[in-house]
Design an enzyme around this catalytic site. Structure first.
Site, PDB file in Angstrom:
ATOM      1  N   ASP A 122       0.761  -1.020  -0.155  1.00  0.00           N
ATOM      2  CA  ASP A 122       0.265  -0.070   0.153  1.00  0.00           C
ATOM      3  C   ASP A 122       0.780   0.956  -0.077  1.00  0.00           C
ATOM      4  OD1 ASP A 122      -2.747   1.672   0.450  1.00  0.00           O
ATOM      5  OD2 ASP A 122      -2.368   1.705   2.337  1.00  0.00           O
ATOM      6  N   ILE A 123       1.087   1.513  -1.517  1.00  0.00           N
ATOM      7  CA  ILE A 123       2.252   2.955  -1.260  1.00  0.00           C
ATOM      8  C   ILE A 123       1.436   4.034  -1.372  1.00  0.00           C
ATOM      9  CG2 ILE A 123       3.887   3.501  -3.060  1.00  0.00           C
ATOM     10  CD1 ILE A 123       4.845   1.306  -1.938  1.00  0.00           C
ATOM     11  N   GLU A 124       0.371   4.284  -1.971  1.00  0.00           N
ATOM     12  CA  GLU A 124      -0.387   5.902  -2.433  1.00  0.00           C
ATOM     13  C   GLU A 124       0.739   6.979  -1.802  1.00  0.00           C
ATOM     14  OE1 GLU A 124      -4.483   5.889  -0.630  1.00  0.00           O
ATOM     15  OE2 GLU A 124      -4.251   3.426  -0.397  1.00  0.00           O
ATOM     16  N   GLN A 125       1.871   6.669  -2.679  1.00  0.00           N
ATOM     17  CA  GLN A 125       2.651   8.010  -2.915  1.00  0.00           C
ATOM     18  C   GLN A 125       2.862   8.735  -4.192  1.00  0.00           C
ATOM     19  OE1 GLN A 125       6.596   6.879  -1.142  1.00  0.00           O
ATOM     20  NE2 GLN A 125       5.585   5.213   0.555  1.00  0.00           N
TER      21      GLN A 125
END
Ligand SMILES: *[C@@H]1O[C@H](CO)[C@@H](O)[C@H](O)[C@H]1NC(C)=O
Ligand SMILES: *[C@@H]1O[C@H](CO)[C@@H](O)[C@H](O)[C@H]1NC(C)=O
Ligand SMILES: *[C@@H]1O[C@H](CO)[C@@H](O)[C@H](O)[C@H]1NC(C)=O
Length: 362
Positions: A122-125
């Site tokens: 879950d990176i979401e960057q």
């Protein structure tokens, strides 16, 4: 003289292995889950004991986004469901191979120690297309999948992506490569108003046609439907209205996000359970927006301000679940499993059951 030393080393290894004690009544419940179900129902767990009330007749994977609960691991395994770690790391820290390998090794060791069945990355960057981080992310997913599959046979490596692959929130990832390298991608078909480019008004968290356009875009990238799990929201947004028109349009405060002039950050995320306690006593009760295929209601706060609340309910979720079937996706899931009212009263039980049932396409 070498032999005793070697023996000693083996004994130490055996002792270390024994250190990891299976917490379940039956030792076989600590074995990793094998094989695939036809239809994936992917649940994010954020802690607490609500998991005891999940509909385990459908759950296939639980991602651990709260503290480790050995009881949950044993229970999930007893139901044939995978229990996977969360993987989150600043992309700038995994650009170099050694740093990446160190991160992956640590996660694999942790998963083994906790008897888990994989990892949800879950990176979401924000990542710029074709940057060093862009390629490092591909390598991270590929190397993580290789390491997990080798060390924990049957394990699952998944990756969370935004509702559309079109650089949403400046996440310009190589979605095709990420999907190819992982077992599945979890498409977060929500927070679809994170960047509002048009009129700054309250809108649905996951409008039907916008949601569907995201899947069309993923398929244009040649990502197979069976790689995609549709994520639906079990929460909504409560917006304070700066202006409330006679037509019921709620103008929201301007909160810019990643280049867009306004965003859902003007609102507050609210669990389905909270909205269900509020909706019947609101100004309007539940209304249905035909254009967005989503429910909403208006209420007056104690300071007199009008608020508009947009959410998903069994009706809007069923419409999307139908498309999970029509498009032949891998399955469905939600953020998150703990946002329903699992308490012991008839109305809550009916509402909660209806939300679970809405996940299964008719
Ligand atoms: C990469 O690993 C090295 C060696 O452990 C460490 O010194 C360095 O700070 C790490 N770099 C990043 C960006 O994390
Ligand atoms: C709110 O109203 C609906 C529709 O009349 C009803 O089904 C539901 O049980 C009510 N909810 C509560 C918490 O009373
Ligand atoms: C729900 O309430 C009933 C009746 O009071 C009780 O028998 C039951 O154990 C309760 N269940 C849970 C899960 O609390």
């Amino acid at each position: 003289m070498m032999l005793p030393l070697l023996l000693l080393a083996t004994q130490v290894a055996a002792l270390l292995a024994q250190d990891v004690v299976c917490p379940c009544d039956k030792p076989e419940l600590c074995k990793p889950i094998q094989g695939e179900k036809d239809f994936e129902v992917y649940v994010f767990d954020v802690g607490g004991k609500s998991w005891k009330s999940y509909d385990w007749s459908m759950v296939t994977t639980v991602a651990m986004f709260g503290p480790y609960d050995p009881e949950l691991m044993c229970y999930a395994h007893s139901k044939g469901a995978r229990f996977v770690l969360k993987g989150d790391v600043p992309v700038s820290e995994i650009v170099h191979r050694d740093n990446r390998t160190a991160w992956i090794t640590e996660k694999v060791q942790l998963a083994k120690k906790l008897f888990m069945d994989g990892i949800n990355i879950d990176i979401e960057q924000p990542v710029e297309a074709l940057s060093r981080e862009y390629f490092a992310l591909n390598d991270l997913v590929k190397e993580t999948a290789e390491a997990f599959h080798k060390e924990i046979p049957g394990s699952q490596v998944s990756f969370d992506v935004a509702w559309s692959p079109t650089c949403i929130d400046k996440r310009c990832y190589d979605y095709h490569a990420i999907a190819a390298a992982s077992d599945l991608i979890f498409v977060m078909s929500y927070d679809e108003q994170s960047q509002i480019w048009g009129e700054c008004i309250a809108k649905a968290n996951a409008p039907f046609f916008k949601t569907m356009s995201g899947y069309a875009e993923y398929m244009l990238l040649d990502i197979h439907p069976k790689k995609m799990v549709m994520g639906v929201p079990w929460y909504g947004y409560d917006y304070p209205c700066e202006k409330f028109s006679e037509r019921g349009v709620c103008t929201i405060p301007k909160v810019p996000y990643e280049g867009a002039p306004c965003s859902d950050a003007a609102g507050r995320q609210i669990p389905y359970s909270t909205m269900m306690k509020q909706v019947n006593g609101s100004l309007t009760g539940s209304l249905w927006d035909e254009a967005q295929h989503a429910p909403y209601y208006n209420y007056q706060a104690s300071n007199g301000d009008i608020h508009q609340v947009w959410y998903d309910d069994p009706r809007s979720i069923s419409l999307k679940a139908e498309y999970v079937k029509k498009l032949g996706l891998r399955g469905i899931g939600m953020w998150n499993g703990d946002l329903l009212d699992y308490s012991n009263n008839t109305i809550a039980e009916q509402q909660t059951q209806a939300m679970w049932e809405a996940l299964i396409p008719k």
